[in-house]
Design a protein around this motif. Structure first.
Motif, PDB file in Angstrom:
ATOM      1  N   ARG A 175       0.671  -1.360  -0.278  1.00 50.20           N
ATOM      2  CA  ARG A 175      -0.801  -0.469  -0.219  1.00 50.20           C
ATOM      3  C   ARG A 175       0.956   1.429   0.208  1.00 50.20           C
ATOM      4  N   PRO A 176       0.539   2.099  -0.979  1.00 54.07           N
ATOM      5  CA  PRO A 176       1.444   3.706  -1.032  1.00 54.07           C
ATOM      6  C   PRO A 176       0.668   4.141   0.324  1.00 54.07           C
ATOM      7  N   GLY A 177       1.324   4.284   1.118  1.00 50.42           N
ATOM      8  CA  GLY A 177       0.871   5.682   2.057  1.00 50.42           C
ATOM      9  C   GLY A 177       0.838   6.766   2.192  1.00 50.42           C
ATOM     10  N   GLU A 178       0.118   7.990   2.236  1.00 46.99           N
ATOM     11  CA  GLU A 178      -0.115   8.941   2.482  1.00 46.99           C
ATOM     12  C   GLU A 178      -0.544   9.555   3.205  1.00 46.99           C
ATOM     13  N   HIS A 179      -0.014  10.127   4.299  1.00 52.02           N
ATOM     14  CA  HIS A 179      -1.015  10.022   5.629  1.00 52.02           C
ATOM     15  C   HIS A 179      -1.080  11.328   6.599  1.00 52.02           C
ATOM     16  N   HIS A 180       0.142  11.877   6.050  1.00 50.09           N
ATOM     17  CA  HIS A 180       0.997  13.431   7.477  1.00 50.09           C
ATOM     18  C   HIS A 180       2.191  14.153   6.535  1.00 50.09           C
ATOM     19  N   GLY A 181       1.499  14.648   4.616  1.00 50.35           N
ATOM     20  CA  GLY A 181       2.152  14.806   4.180  1.00 50.35           C
ATOM     21  C   GLY A 181       3.445  14.630   3.781  1.00 50.35           C
ATOM     22  N   HIS A 182       3.938  14.802   2.393  1.00 53.46           N
ATOM     23  CA  HIS A 182       5.266  14.205   2.540  1.00 53.46           C
ATOM     24  C   HIS A 182       6.543  14.999   2.836  1.00 53.46           C
ATOM     25  N   HIS A 183       6.267  16.038   2.582  1.00 54.17           N
ATOM     26  CA  HIS A 183       7.930  16.517   3.617  1.00 54.17           C
ATOM     27  C   HIS A 183       8.057  15.896   4.821  1.00 54.17           C
ATOM     28  N   GLY A 184       7.542  14.974   5.570  1.00 51.05           N
ATOM     29  CA  GLY A 184       8.193  14.231   7.176  1.00 51.05           C
ATOM     30  C   GLY A 184       8.016  12.519   6.549  1.00 51.05           C
ATOM     31  N   VAL A 185       7.693  11.902   7.667  1.00 49.12           N
ATOM     32  CA  VAL A 185       8.564  10.529   7.127  1.00 49.12           C
ATOM     33  C   VAL A 185       7.394   9.515   6.633  1.00 49.12           C
ATOM     34  N   ARG A 186       7.716   9.080   5.743  1.00 52.32           N
ATOM     35  CA  ARG A 186       6.979   7.860   4.727  1.00 52.32           C
ATOM     36  C   ARG A 186       7.026   6.198   5.115  1.00 52.32           C
ATOM     37  N   ALA A 187       6.343   5.802   5.601  1.00 48.84           N
ATOM     38  CA  ALA A 187       6.220   4.574   6.272  1.00 48.84           C
ATOM     39  C   ALA A 187       6.179   3.700   4.883  1.00 48.84           C
ATOM     40  N   CYS A 188       6.258   1.979   5.084  1.00 53.38           N
ATOM     41  CA  CYS A 188       6.293   0.919   4.337  1.00 53.38           C
ATOM     42  C   CYS A 188       6.167  -0.320   5.522  1.00 53.38           C
ATOM     43  N   VAL A 189       5.462  -1.275   5.737  1.00 52.86           N
ATOM     44  CA  VAL A 189       5.451  -2.189   6.428  1.00 52.86           C
ATOM     45  C   VAL A 189       4.902  -3.728   5.278  1.00 52.86           C
ATOM     46  N   SER A 190       6.153  -4.861   5.549  1.00 48.35           N
ATOM     47  CA  SER A 190       6.347  -5.951   4.812  1.00 48.35           C
ATOM     48  C   SER A 190       5.431  -6.786   6.373  1.00 48.35           C
ATOM     49  N   PRO A 294      -9.200  -4.143  11.855  1.00 45.91           N
ATOM     50  CA  PRO A 294      -7.593  -4.723  12.026  1.00 45.91           C
ATOM     51  C   PRO A 294      -7.138  -4.024  13.381  1.00 45.91           C
ATOM     52  N   SER A 295      -7.741  -3.149  13.598  1.00 47.61           N
ATOM     53  CA  SER A 295      -7.123  -2.188  14.981  1.00 47.61           C
ATOM     54  C   SER A 295      -6.954  -3.478  15.966  1.00 47.61           C
ATOM     55  N   LYS A 296      -8.131  -3.948  15.963  1.00 41.41           N
ATOM     56  CA  LYS A 296      -8.361  -4.307  17.328  1.00 41.41           C
ATOM     57  C   LYS A 296      -7.516  -5.897  17.498  1.00 41.41           C
ATOM     58  N   GLU A 297      -7.811  -6.754  15.802  1.00 43.56           N
ATOM     59  CA  GLU A 297      -6.423  -7.273  15.931  1.00 43.56           C
ATOM     60  C   GLU A 297      -5.210  -7.155  16.207  1.00 43.56           C
ATOM     61  N   PHE A 298      -4.708  -5.889  15.356  1.00 44.04           N
ATOM     62  CA  PHE A 298      -3.289  -5.441  16.296  1.00 44.04           C
ATOM     63  C   PHE A 298      -3.161  -5.548  17.393  1.00 44.04           C
ATOM     64  N   ALA A 348       0.140   1.508   8.659  1.00 41.27           N
ATOM     65  CA  ALA A 348       0.289   0.769   7.511  1.00 41.27           C
ATOM     66  C   ALA A 348       0.174  -0.600   8.164  1.00 41.27           C
ATOM     67  N   THR A 349       0.814  -0.970   9.246  1.00 40.43           N
ATOM     68  CA  THR A 349       0.652  -2.155   9.821  1.00 40.43           C
ATOM     69  C   THR A 349      -0.690  -3.283   9.989  1.00 40.43           C
ATOM     70  N   ILE A 350      -1.371  -1.776  10.397  1.00 46.83           N
ATOM     71  CA  ILE A 350      -3.061  -2.154  10.588  1.00 46.83           C
ATOM     72  C   ILE A 350      -3.669  -2.241   9.586  1.00 46.83           C
ATOM     73  N   MET A 351      -3.095  -1.716   8.579  1.00 44.95           N
ATOM     74  CA  MET A 351      -3.858  -2.091   7.042  1.00 44.95           C
ATOM     75  C   MET A 351      -3.816  -3.133   6.568  1.00 44.95           C
ATOM     76  N   ALA A 352      -2.288  -3.781   6.625  1.00 42.11           N
ATOM     77  CA  ALA A 352      -1.472  -4.481   5.701  1.00 42.11           C
ATOM     78  C   ALA A 352      -3.012  -6.146   6.576  1.00 42.11           C
ATOM     79  N   LEU A 353      -3.263  -5.652   7.887  1.00 39.65           N
ATOM     80  CA  LEU A 353      -4.108  -6.589   8.492  1.00 39.65           C
ATOM     81  C   LEU A 353      -4.935  -6.853   8.228  1.00 39.65           C
ATOM     82  N   ASP A 354      -5.743  -5.750   8.253  1.00 38.54           N
ATOM     83  CA  ASP A 354      -7.075  -5.574   6.950  1.00 38.54           C
ATOM     84  C   ASP A 354      -7.453  -5.940   5.606  1.00 38.54           C
ATOM     85  N   ARG A 355      -6.150  -6.134   5.463  1.00 38.62           N
ATOM     86  CA  ARG A 355      -6.158  -6.718   3.988  1.00 38.62           C
ATOM     87  C   ARG A 355      -6.406  -7.906   3.821  1.00 38.62           C
ATOM     88  N   ALA A 356      -5.705  -8.696   5.217  1.00 42.64           N
ATOM     89  CA  ALA A 356      -5.590 -10.164   5.198  1.00 42.64           C
ATOM     90  C   ALA A 356      -6.751 -10.226   5.518  1.00 42.64           C
TER      91      ALA A 356
END
Length: 377
Positions: A175-190, A294-298, A348-356
């Protein structure tokens, strides 16, 4: 006794100000009006700042707290400022009674120790009360009044994770993430599940330009994390989507990526580019309906010690930042607006769990994660 409005206090000529519970001020307006110029006509005006620790490290209260700590440590000199701080240090054991005395010099005199013991016992068995105890009883600055995932629980999940183990396996839902504006930290989780546990490997990006100023402003060691390889530094003053797209394409060569999910309110161009590159891209909602399961699963996986993250320092920092929003029906989701700092990696991690969860179980297993990995950006 004065009201909280700042506009009506201009022109005051005070001999003394007692500012109680400074941490509750929503901004610095009243503080500035009462302490910057209101006593200039007096020979020796006195300002008393009395407060418990708060939760907002960008507030005027934390600014004054940090100044007091710097004065006590000899890092700063100001003969007009007399600091007195009673509180536990961040590394102190909050269940140690000697630490309680450090933060409460009148413990056993004005404050019965039995009451503190009872409150500590309640916080130990109910993690949601831990931060309130640390803030109100030990005068520790915490990220939020109610902690969603206690850090000692999170740290029990720091079993090592080897990305090489994912090679040759099916990876689902990047998932390409877009949460806080691209001036800050971007995240990716496998992530993938094996032997009943979920394993997660995160990637993060940050722009090089302005990183030093960001370190000083946020008091977050982005530069040290970059040196350790925990954050990838990109040229310029923004994280360009091209860098993330290139990383996804490289990972696509190593792994069998089945699907990319993205926030429908962001990264639209990036999702189109990835689709053009041959990836399957689907939108992902950020409301309670999509985020709550997925938040509860996390949380469940973390509490059971089955969410292995390799002890990644950046992801741990984001877990410590997170604030959870709850609706009347008991659904939950990360609250980006109220979270104290970046939480991209957790989302990103929560969304990964959701997709599964939403795409059924793998063949031959009772759980969706048993034979599939997930890659989330």
């Amino acid at each position: 006794m004065l009201s909280a409005e700042a506009y009506s206090k201009h022109g005051f000529n005070v001999s003394g100000v007692i500012f109680d519970e400074l941490h509750t001020q929503p901004n610095r307006a009243l503080f500035d009006v009462m302490t910057k110029g209101s006593g200039d006509a007096r020979t020796q005006p006195l300002y008393f700042l009395i407060t418990t620790a708060g939760t907002d490290t960008h507030s005027v209260c934390f600014e004054q707290h940090q100044k007091a700590k710097d004065l006590l440590a000899g890092k700063e000199v100001d003969p007009t400022f007399y600091p007195v701080v009673y509180g536990a240090d961040p590394e102190d054991d909050w269940l140690d009674e000697n630490v309680w005395r450090k933060a409460n010099p009148s413990l056993g005199v004005t404050v019965p120790i039995d009451k503190v013991r009872a409150t500590a016992h309640s916080a130990r068995i109910n993690p949601a009360e831990e931060n309130s105890f640390r803030q109100l009883r030990l005068n520790q600055w915490v990220k939020q009044s109610i902690r969603w995932t206690p850090m000692h629980i999170w740290n029990q999940n720091n079993q090592p994770v080897d990305l090489a183990d994912l090679e040759g396996r099916v990876l689902r839902r990047p998932r390409p993430g877009e949460h806080h504006g691209h001036h800050g930290v971007r995240a990716c989780v496998s992530t993938r599940r094996e032997h009943g546990c979920v394993q997660g490997v995160p990637w993060f990006w940050i722009p090089e330009e302005g990183m030093t100023a960001r370190v000083n402003r946020d008091r977050v060691p982005y530069d040290l994390w970059a040196k350790k390889g925990l954050i990838q530094v990109t040229d310029g003053n923004v994280v360009h989507y091209g860098a993330i797209e290139a990383a996804i394409e490289e990972l696509g060569e190593r792994f069998n990526i089945r699907q990319i999910a993205f926030d429908r309110w962001g990264a639209t161009q990036m999702s189109q580019n990835l689709e053009d590159a041959g990836f399957t891209v689907v939108p992902f909602g950020q409301g309670f309906k999509d985020m709550s399961p997925p938040s509860k699963e996390f949380m469940k996986l973390a509490l059971e010690g089955r969410l292995h993250h390799g002890g990644n320092e950046v992801l741990a920092w984001m877990v410590d930042n997170i604030h959870i929003r709850t609706d009347p029906a008991g659904n939950i989701k990360p609250d980006i607006a109220k979270s104290t700092e970046k939480i991209d990696g957790v989302v990103a991690t929560i969304m990964a769990l959701d997709r599964a969860i939403r795409n059924g179980s793998a063949p031959g297993s009772g759980r969706v994660y048993d034979e599939r990995g997930l890659l989330v950006f």
